[in-house]
Design an enzyme around this catalytic site. Structure first.
Site, PDB file in Angstrom:
ATOM      1  N   ASP A 177       0.818  -1.211   0.000  1.00  0.00           N
ATOM      2  CA  ASP A 177       0.000   0.000   0.000  1.00  0.00           C
ATOM      3  C   ASP A 177       0.853   1.263   0.000  1.00  0.00           C
ATOM      4  OD1 ASP A 177       0.933  -0.359   2.586  1.00  0.00           O
ATOM      5  OD2 ASP A 177      -1.028  -0.547   3.520  1.00  0.00           O
TER       6      ASP A 177
ATOM      7  N   ASN B 178      -7.876  -2.289  14.213  1.00  0.00           N
ATOM      8  CA  ASN B 178      -9.268  -2.611  13.874  1.00  0.00           C
ATOM      9  C   ASN B 178      -9.355  -3.825  12.945  1.00  0.00           C
ATOM     10  OD1 ASN B 178      -8.311  -1.592  11.475  1.00  0.00           O
ATOM     11  ND2 ASN B 178      -9.740   0.131  11.354  1.00  0.00           N
TER      12      ASN B 178
ATOM     13  N   HIS C  13      -7.583  -4.233  10.153  1.00  0.00           N
ATOM     14  CA  HIS C  13      -7.316  -3.972   8.730  1.00  0.00           C
ATOM     15  C   HIS C  13      -6.002  -4.631   8.307  1.00  0.00           C
ATOM     16  CE1 HIS C  13      -5.169   0.101   9.651  1.00  0.00           C
ATOM     17  NE2 HIS C  13      -4.240  -0.720   9.212  1.00  0.00           N
TER      18      HIS C  13
ATOM     19  N   GLU D  59      -9.885  -1.402   5.160  1.00  0.00           N
ATOM     20  CA  GLU D  59     -10.517  -1.069   6.426  1.00  0.00           C
ATOM     21  C   GLU D  59     -11.810  -1.873   6.600  1.00  0.00           C
ATOM     22  OE1 GLU D  59      -8.953   0.666   8.521  1.00  0.00           O
ATOM     23  OE2 GLU D  59      -8.391   2.679   7.855  1.00  0.00           O
TER      24      GLU D  59
END
Ligand code: GLP
Length: 240
Positions: free
Chosen positions: A67, A136, A138, A143
């Site tokens: 990413d 979280n 991800h 996400e």
């Protein structure tokens, strides 16, 4: 999912570096899927050490990164291109022309996603994908959401991720609001996956992934679909 629990961060970094070195020793032309963030930093330091001791060579390797923020200049010291150059590429014998990171300055991020996905395919796919995990759940910048996009795409970061990543920037306002990321489908196409997790703040996400369900609101749980995933974590990141 195979699980390797390590006493310390350093032990986790060495265990992951060993898997990368084994991959390169077995197949020198490997395509490595690489990740950024604080978690794999120690692994990169260990790989540099191994390279200096002639225990691994990157001479024939190719890398594709997971990413990149969008928009961001590659020379910005918070860009993932800058991270990879300074934490690994500048210190080992990899051919920089064969290191790929999504283009954070692409005019059209949607087209960049399509280009990057095609590039991975042209390279013959990823042999070994390294992943971190967000608090979280991800992976990359996929996400939690009701629907996930399979291929490389542009995405908006959640408030929680912007806050978590603001520690690297001068202020939270400086964190880019968007990112380009390989999708869950791109990640699942890798032949092998190693997910690294360190610290108690990752425990909730790790345990949710290990429940074994598929839940797009915990993107890491989709790794349960893959036949060859190894979790390497510190003992405080898991209920052992
Ligand atoms: C970031 C990255 C991920 C990374 C994760 C955890 O936002 N996009 O690729 O795995 O968050 O980062 P860290 O290792 O710093 O905790």
């Amino acid at each position: 999912m195979k699980i390797i629990i390590c006493k310390t961060y350093d032990e986790m970094s060495s265990a992951a570096a060993k898997l990368v070195a084994e991959q390169l020793n077995e197949k020198p032309t490997s395509v490595l899927g690489l990740a950024t963030g604080s978690t794999p930093e120690g692994m990169y330091a260990e790989l540099i050490e191994m390279y200096r001791n002639n225990a691994v060579s990157f001479a024939q390797a190719t890398s594709v990164n997971l990413d990149e923020y969008y928009p961001i200049e590659p020379t910005n010291d918070q860009s993932y291109r800058y991270f990879m150059n300074t934490k690994l590429f500048d210190h080992v014998n990899i051919d920089k022309e064969k290191t790929f990171v999504p283009n954070g300055m692409a005019n059209d991020p949607d087209t960049e996603g399509i280009r990057y996905e095609a590039l991975i395919e042209r390279l013959g796919g990823v042999d070994l994908q390294i992943l971190g995990i967000g608090r979280n759940g991800h992976i990359g910048f996929n996400e939690p959401a009701d629907r996930l996009i399979p291929g490389t795409h542009v995405t908006a970061l959640t408030a929680g991720t912007i806050e978590a990543n603001s520690r690297f920037f001068a202020s939270e306002a400086d964190v880019p609001r968007m990112a380009l990321t390989m999708g869950i489908g791109s990640i699942l196409k890798a032949k092998k996956i190693v997910l690294m997790a360190a610290g108690a703040e990752k425990k909730e996400a790790v345990m949710r992934m290990l429940e074994g369900f598929i839940d797009t609101n915990c993107p890491a749980s989709l790794l349960n679909l893959h036949p060859d995933v190894t979790l390497i974590c510190t003992k405080d990141a898991i209920n052992a």
